[in-house]
Scaffold this motif. Structure first.
Motif, short mmCIF file in Angstrom:
data_model
loop_
_atom_site.label_atom_id
_atom_site.label_comp_id
_atom_site.label_asym_id
_atom_site.label_seq_id
_atom_site.Cartn_x
_atom_site.Cartn_y
_atom_site.Cartn_z
N VAL A 117 17.21 -38.96 -33.96
CA VAL A 117 16.63 -38.03 -34.92
C VAL A 117 17.46 -38.14 -36.19
O VAL A 117 18.67 -38.24 -36.13
CB VAL A 117 16.68 -36.59 -34.36
CG1 VAL A 117 16.26 -35.58 -35.41
CG2 VAL A 117 15.81 -36.49 -33.12
N TYR A 118 16.81 -38.15 -37.35
CA TYR A 118 17.59 -38.27 -38.57
C TYR A 118 17.10 -37.35 -39.67
O TYR A 118 15.94 -36.97 -39.72
CB TYR A 118 17.61 -39.72 -39.07
CG TYR A 118 16.30 -40.15 -39.71
CD1 TYR A 118 15.24 -40.56 -38.92
CD2 TYR A 118 16.15 -40.15 -41.10
CE1 TYR A 118 14.04 -40.96 -39.50
CE2 TYR A 118 14.95 -40.55 -41.68
CZ TYR A 118 13.91 -40.95 -40.88
OH TYR A 118 12.73 -41.33 -41.45
N TYR B 223 22.35 -38.78 -38.53
CA TYR B 223 21.69 -39.10 -37.27
C TYR B 223 22.17 -38.16 -36.17
O TYR B 223 23.35 -37.82 -36.10
CB TYR B 223 22.03 -40.53 -36.84
CG TYR B 223 21.55 -41.58 -37.81
CD1 TYR B 223 20.21 -41.97 -37.82
CD2 TYR B 223 22.43 -42.18 -38.69
CE1 TYR B 223 19.77 -42.93 -38.71
CE2 TYR B 223 22.00 -43.14 -39.59
CZ TYR B 223 20.68 -43.51 -39.60
OH TYR B 223 20.25 -44.47 -40.49
N THR B 224 21.25 -37.74 -35.33
CA THR B 224 21.62 -36.96 -34.15
C THR B 224 20.96 -37.61 -32.95
O THR B 224 19.77 -37.89 -32.95
CB THR B 224 21.12 -35.51 -34.28
OG1 THR B 224 21.61 -34.97 -35.50
CG2 THR B 224 21.63 -34.66 -33.12
N CYS B 225 21.76 -37.87 -31.94
CA CYS B 225 21.23 -38.47 -30.72
C CYS B 225 20.62 -37.38 -29.84
O CYS B 225 21.29 -36.42 -29.49
CB CYS B 225 22.36 -39.17 -29.97
SG CYS B 225 21.82 -39.79 -28.36
N PRO B 226 19.32 -37.48 -29.52
CA PRO B 226 18.69 -36.46 -28.69
C PRO B 226 19.16 -36.54 -27.24
O PRO B 226 18.93 -35.64 -26.46
CB PRO B 226 17.19 -36.78 -28.80
CG PRO B 226 17.14 -38.23 -29.16
CD PRO B 226 18.39 -38.56 -29.90
N ASN B 227 19.80 -37.63 -26.90
CA ASN B 227 20.25 -37.83 -25.52
C ASN B 227 21.62 -37.21 -25.27
O ASN B 227 21.81 -36.45 -24.32
CB ASN B 227 20.28 -39.33 -25.21
CG ASN B 227 20.55 -39.60 -23.76
OD1 ASN B 227 19.98 -38.95 -22.87
ND2 ASN B 227 21.43 -40.54 -23.48
N ARG C 56 26.52 -36.84 -33.19
CA ARG C 56 26.08 -36.83 -34.58
C ARG C 56 26.95 -37.77 -35.38
O ARG C 56 28.16 -37.81 -35.24
CB ARG C 56 26.24 -35.43 -35.18
CG ARG C 56 25.23 -34.45 -34.69
CD ARG C 56 25.76 -33.06 -34.94
NE ARG C 56 24.79 -32.07 -34.47
CZ ARG C 56 23.84 -31.54 -35.23
NH1 ARG C 56 23.74 -31.86 -36.50
NH2 ARG C 56 22.99 -30.68 -34.73
N PHE C 57 26.31 -38.49 -36.27
CA PHE C 57 27.08 -39.32 -37.19
C PHE C 57 26.28 -39.54 -38.46
O PHE C 57 25.09 -39.29 -38.51
CB PHE C 57 27.51 -40.64 -36.54
CG PHE C 57 26.37 -41.51 -36.08
CD1 PHE C 57 25.72 -41.27 -34.88
CD2 PHE C 57 25.95 -42.58 -36.87
CE1 PHE C 57 24.68 -42.07 -34.46
CE2 PHE C 57 24.91 -43.40 -36.44
CZ PHE C 57 24.28 -43.15 -35.24
N THR C 58 26.96 -39.98 -39.49
CA THR C 58 26.30 -40.17 -40.77
C THR C 58 26.41 -41.61 -41.23
O THR C 58 27.26 -42.37 -40.76
CB THR C 58 26.93 -39.27 -41.86
OG1 THR C 58 28.29 -39.64 -42.00
CG2 THR C 58 26.84 -37.82 -41.51
N GLU C 59 25.54 -41.93 -42.14
CA GLU C 59 25.55 -43.28 -42.69
C GLU C 59 25.16 -43.16 -44.16
O GLU C 59 24.29 -42.36 -44.50
CB GLU C 59 24.51 -44.12 -41.95
CG GLU C 59 24.75 -45.60 -42.05
CD GLU C 59 23.78 -46.35 -41.12
OE1 GLU C 59 22.60 -46.40 -41.48
OE2 GLU C 59 24.23 -46.85 -40.09
#
Ligand SMILES: [Zn+2]
Ligand SMILES: [Zn+2]
Length: 119
Positions: free
Chosen positions: A90-91, A107-111, A115-118
């Motif tokens: 998800v972003y 970005y957020t991982c639904p799993n 969270r991380f950014t780019e």
């Protein structure tokens, strides 16, 4: 002598400060932190100033499918999570103030909720 019983305002029995209704059940003195059961003192005036939303929250009634709908509206991208390798993230993007720096993608991982950014 005027009685303020009908005003709907509640006063602290100790210091006389006007109480703040913390929940639909409990009022608190902002000064000495004395709490009173709102039932003792509540009248219709106050009952009506408490919104339906507050009551729902108080009763723990969640809105039907509210969360699920939120999730469905989030944009997704085919990109692997850097932590668990989940293939879809998800972003959200946010334009930074300086035009030179462009936009940052969150970005957020639904799993695994990583969270991380780019950008
Ligand atoms: Zn008080
Ligand atoms: Zn992940």
């Amino acid at each position: 002598m005027k009685k303020s019983r009908e005003s709907g305002f509640l006063f602290c029995g100790l210091c006389g400060t006007m109480l703040i209704l913390k929940t639909t059940k409990c009022a608190e003195c902002p000064l000495c932190k004395t709490t009173r059961n709102a039932k003792d003192i509540i009248d219709k005036n106050i009952a009506y100033t408490v919104s339906a939303e507050d009551i729902r929250r108080e009763l723990g009634i969640s809105l039907f499918g509210e969360k699920a709908q939120e999730d469905a509206e989030l944009p997704k991208i085919k990109k692997a999570c850097e932590k668990c390798q989940h293939p879809e993230l998800v972003y959200t993007t946010r334009q930074t103030r300086s035009a030179d720096e462009g936009q940052t993608t969150y970005y957020t991982c639904p799993n695994c909720s990583h969270r991380f950014t780019e950008g």
